[in-house]
Design an enzyme around this catalytic site. Structure first.
Site, PDB file in Angstrom:
ATOM      1  CG  HIS A 100      77.825  17.136 -22.813  1.00  0.00           C
ATOM      2  ND1 HIS A 100      76.951  16.096 -23.023  1.00  0.00           N
ATOM      3  CD2 HIS A 100      78.579  16.781 -21.742  1.00  0.00           C
ATOM      4  CE1 HIS A 100      77.156  15.155 -22.115  1.00  0.00           C
ATOM      5  NE2 HIS A 100      78.138  15.542 -21.318  1.00  0.00           N
ATOM      6  CG  ASP A 103      76.124  17.019 -26.461  1.00  0.00           C
ATOM      7  OD1 ASP A 103      77.096  16.322 -26.784  1.00  0.00           O
ATOM      8  OD2 ASP A 103      75.549  16.933 -25.358  1.00  0.00           O
TER       9      ASP A 103
END
Length: 438
Positions: A100, A103
């Protein structure tokens, strides 16, 4: 500095190996049905569970003390986390990874900070990919963690939240394109409702449809050659999510004319939360022509939530892999380990144990499924079961040569009285077990 100094590169040692950190079944270059095992499986490690999750749950704070998670400058920590991630991927010998946006980069306090941080980290990820040869299976945007997304992203009642989600998806799609990602995933983590008392279902569905059309348009604008994937899930964190399962997603895509543009990324644990088997969800997606990729994990049968454990059932994964092989194998997709170690698995070495075991499970499942395909007694028995539909009468019915009245008259005139035939379920289960437990 190395983050896993005591770990050597994981190698294949064969079924007789006693080493806890060696592959017994995953022989990456072994040829199965004409191509290497690694190309069949296209396995990926995920960034979020492996390098972001601190070991927290709803009852307690994080239990992990990872060297890349200590307090410090957010960007410096993100850079260190990327170094740890690619060291892990390389030593594990896995070919792909997934992330993501948030992340890999700190979100910051504004969209401008988010954009700048993310852009800087894409530079680092690109360099790591070039140096290691590791590829991006898919990227995505986290449009569910920030408090602004409490009532959803694309389905949010506030159009400004919709726009913020668009900003993140725009950025993540562009990053995925730059990093040569094979797919882009759309998981509607909060695209659903908590109560119908304050929810306009028709409006929210139309908002989602408009958002997906914008995503498809942007795919073509930037020349992205990969697949767009929706990841079905029935609930959690919302009470009810709009992408409930593969069949529901297909109906949504058809409504907005997107069934040729978007496929599904199926997660095992999401399938069971929806009351389906993992096998069912994959077979359904294949039958509808929307099968794209897999998030490989498992749930706990006693728990009604998403536990994201590593897959460990060769029986389950053999049937899933059989369906994938019968469908021609993965196109752009693969097996991403959307799996996490348990909160009490405190050592960094545990990250390797979880992935090594799961990779071996998939490898052994591939071998068993390949043997089933080569023998294909299941397909022969299916062909026998539906043989009547290949005969002239069955073909005429399917071709529309009868309407309801004429077909009824045919049944009356010929005094049809067909007899039930055994489905042979027990025999078929025995056939499958002979391949799995040989």
């Amino acid at each position: 500095m190395p983050y896993f100094p005591d770990i050597e590169r994981i190698r294949y040692e064969g079924p007789a190996s006693d080493s806890p950190l060696a592959f017994r079944h995953y022989d990456a270059d072994k040829i199965i049905l004409g191509k290497p095992m690694r190309e069949h499986l296209r396995m990926a490690a995920c960034y979020w569970h492996t390098f972001v999750w601190p070991g927290s749950d709803v009852f307690g704070a994080g239990t992990f003390k990872r060297p890349w998670q200590h307090a410090g400058d957010p960007m410096e920590l993100a850079i260190g986390k990327a170094q740890a991630a690619f060291e892990f991927f390389s030593k594990l010998g896995i070919d792909y990874y997934c992330f993501h946006d948030t992340d890999v980069a700190p979100e910051g306090n504004s969209l401008k900070e988010y954009r700048n941080h993310f852009a800087q980290m894409i530079d680092h990820l690109e360099r790591h990919q070039e140096e290691s040869g590791i590829k991006l299976l898919w990227g995505t945007a986290n449009c569910f963690s920030n408090p602004r997304f409490a009532a959803g992203a694309a389905s949010n009642p506030d159009p400004e939240v919709f726009a913020c989600a668009a900003a993140q998806v725009f950025s993540a799609m562009n990053a995925t394109q730059r990093l040569k990602g094979a797919n882009y995933v759309l998981w509607g983590g909060r695209e659903g409702y908590e109560t119908l008392l304050n929810t306009d279902l028709k409006r929210e569905r139309e908002q989602l449809g408009r958002f997906m059309r914008m995503v498809v348009e942007h795919k073509y604008k930037i020349g992205f050659k990969g697949d767009l994937l929706i990841e079905p899930k029935p609930q959690e964190p919302t009470k009810h999510q709009y992408d409930y399962d593969s069949a529901t997603v297909f109906g949504f895509l058809q409504q907005f004319g997107l069934e040729k543009e978007i496929k599904v990324n199926i997660e095992a644990n999401h399938a069971t939360l929806a009351g389906h088997s993992f096998h069912h969800e994959v077979a359904t997606a294949v039958s509808l022509g929307i099968f794209g990729s897999i998030d490989a994990n498992r749930g706990d049968p006693q728990n009604g939530w998403d536990t994201d454990q590593f897959p460990n059932s060769v029986e389950e994964m053999t049937l899933v892999t059989y369906e994938i092989l019968k469908a021609g194998g993965f196109g752009n997709g693969g097996f991403n380990f959307d799996s996490k170690v348990r909160r009490q698995s405190l050592d960094e070495t545990d990250l390797f144990h979880g992935h090594v075991g799961a990779m071996d499970v998939l490898a052994l499942s591939l071998e068993r499924a390949a043997a089933m395909v080569q023998n294909d007694q299941l397909q022969r028995l299916k062909d026998q079961r539906y043989a009547g539909w290949q005969q002239p009468f069955g073909q005429s019915v399917l071709a529309g040569d009868f309407n309801l009245q004429s077909l009824a008259e045919h049944a009356f005139a010929n005094e049809l009285n067909p007899q039930a035939v055994s489905g042979r379920q027990e025999m078929l289960e025995n056939v499958v077990n002979r391949f799995i437990y040989r």
